[in-house]
Design an enzyme around this catalytic site. Structure first.
Site, PDB file in Angstrom:
ATOM      1  N   ASN A  13      25.034  73.265  50.001  1.00 35.44           N
ATOM      2  CA  ASN A  13      25.154  73.967  48.713  1.00 35.44           C
ATOM      3  C   ASN A  13      23.787  74.428  48.223  1.00 35.44           C
ATOM      4  O   ASN A  13      23.648  75.541  47.708  1.00 35.44           O
ATOM      5  CB  ASN A  13      25.807  73.057  47.662  1.00 35.44           C
ATOM      6  CG  ASN A  13      27.307  73.036  47.804  1.00 35.44           C
ATOM      7  OD1 ASN A  13      27.985  73.994  47.455  1.00 35.44           O
ATOM      8  ND2 ASN A  13      27.840  71.947  48.342  1.00 35.44           N
ATOM      9  N   LEU A  28      23.863  61.994  44.271  1.00 35.46           N
ATOM     10  CA  LEU A  28      24.774  60.848  44.147  1.00 35.46           C
ATOM     11  C   LEU A  28      24.428  59.863  43.040  1.00 35.46           C
ATOM     12  O   LEU A  28      25.204  58.948  42.777  1.00 35.46           O
ATOM     13  CB  LEU A  28      24.873  60.113  45.490  1.00 35.46           C
ATOM     14  CG  LEU A  28      25.496  60.933  46.622  1.00 35.46           C
ATOM     15  CD1 LEU A  28      25.668  60.078  47.867  1.00 35.46           C
ATOM     16  CD2 LEU A  28      26.831  61.528  46.208  1.00 35.46           C
ATOM     17  N   HIS A  85      31.694  69.004  41.741  1.00 35.83           N
ATOM     18  CA  HIS A  85      32.441  67.836  42.215  1.00 35.83           C
ATOM     19  C   HIS A  85      33.542  68.320  43.162  1.00 35.83           C
ATOM     20  O   HIS A  85      34.249  69.284  42.839  1.00 35.83           O
ATOM     21  CB  HIS A  85      33.051  67.082  41.023  1.00 35.83           C
ATOM     22  CG  HIS A  85      33.717  65.811  41.442  1.00 35.83           C
ATOM     23  ND1 HIS A  85      33.008  64.671  41.767  1.00 35.83           N
ATOM     24  CD2 HIS A  85      35.022  65.502  41.634  1.00 35.83           C
ATOM     25  CE1 HIS A  85      33.849  63.719  42.126  1.00 35.83           C
ATOM     26  NE2 HIS A  85      35.073  64.199  42.057  1.00 35.83           N
TER      27      HIS A  85
HETATM   28  C1  GRF Z   1      29.573  68.567  48.141  1.00 34.54           C
HETATM   29  O1  GRF Z   1      30.871  68.484  48.607  1.00 34.54           O
HETATM   30  C2  GRF Z   1      29.506  68.274  46.670  1.00 34.54           C
HETATM   31  O2  GRF Z   1      30.632  68.659  45.972  1.00 34.54           O
HETATM   32  C3  GRF Z   1      29.400  66.784  46.655  1.00 34.54           C
HETATM   33  O3  GRF Z   1      28.551  66.484  47.738  1.00 34.54           O
HETATM   34  C4  GRF Z   1      28.698  67.483  48.745  1.00 34.54           C
HETATM   35  C5  GRF Z   1      27.329  67.965  49.111  1.00 34.54           C
HETATM   36  O4  GRF Z   1      27.340  68.738  50.268  1.00 34.54           O
HETATM   37  N1  GRF Z   1      29.004  66.294  45.365  1.00 34.54           N
HETATM   38  P1  GRF Z   1      26.021  69.463  50.740  1.00 34.54           P
HETATM   39  O5  GRF Z   1      24.921  68.427  50.850  1.00 34.54           O
HETATM   40  O6  GRF Z   1      25.694  70.518  49.729  1.00 34.54           O
HETATM   41  O7  GRF Z   1      26.358  70.044  52.075  1.00 34.54           O
END
Ligand code: GRF
Length: 200
Positions: free
Chosen positions: A20, A90, A109
């Site tokens: 992300n 987290l 989320h």
């Molecule tokens: C995502 O699914 C987000 O919603 C959750 O943790 C994941 C992170 O994925 N809180 P990334 O590290 O961005 O690939």
């Protein structure tokens, strides 16, 4: 969409792989008015740190005690951070940080809050719980952050159908696609002052 009226410097907080974070970096690369000024990570060796290096974005690895005590506010101020994006981060954000950035912290989320949120509901735990409950849909929730886990005003939700052959892993993949599609444009809307909307 029109470009951001007042220039903004963002910090991205992430604990994991950072897919992300990468999408957000890519989205704002060509846009005037938004700069990714800092990556904040709580885990040595996390993939998001490689992304920070590759993209030449300053980063810090934080410790829990100091984070809970003072939220690394001085570091955020040194980097002129106006707005914070939690992209797979987290730890619970301490009040000191929520108070310093009121209405300026957004989280994503991987489920449809208010269900499947709260302490312990992260990563595969979320998707396993959704499937175990026999849900027919899951989705993403983008929401503003207050000092309760997964609680602040919802800005956007998008749903995905669950099929009988879904596993936590396939559901996670579907959810990631939604996240990658909607998170950055929604951040842009928030920065432009376009308020919460629930749009399933
Ligand atoms: C995502 O699914 C987000 O919603 C959750 O943790 C994941 C992170 O994925 N809180 P990334 O590290 O961005 O690939």
């Amino acid at each position: 969409m029109s470009s951001i009226i007042h220039p903004k410097t963002l910090a991205i907080f992430a604990s994991g792989k950072g897919s992300n974070a990468q999408k957000i970096i890519d989205y704002f690369k060509d846009k005037a008015g938004v700069n990714i000024g800092l990556i904040v990570c709580n885990k040595e060796g996390a993939g998001v740190l490689q992304i920070a290096l590759k993209e030449s974005i300053p980063f810090i690895v934080i410790g829990k005690e100091q984070f809970n005590r003072e939220g690394y506010l001085n570091t955020l101020r040194q980097h002129d951070i106006d707005f914070i994006v939690l992209a797979g981060f987290l730890w619970k954000v301490p009040s000191v940080l929520v108070n310093a950035y009121p209405g300026k912290i957004v989280n994503i989320h991987p489920a449809l809050l208010p269900t499947y949120g709260g302490k312990g509901m992260y990563g595969m735990n979320v998707h396993s719980a959704v499937l175990a409950a026999g849900e027919l849909k899951s989705g993403i929730t983008i929401h503003m952050v207050d000092d309760k886990y997964d609680h602040g005003a919802i800005v956007l939700q998008k749903t995905v159908d669950i099929t009988p052959d879904d596993t936590p892993e396939t559901l996670a993949d579907k959810i990631h696609l939604l996240e990658h599609q909607y998170f950055a444009p929604t951040i842009e809307k928030i920065l432009n002052g376009i308020g919460p909307e629930v749009n399933k």
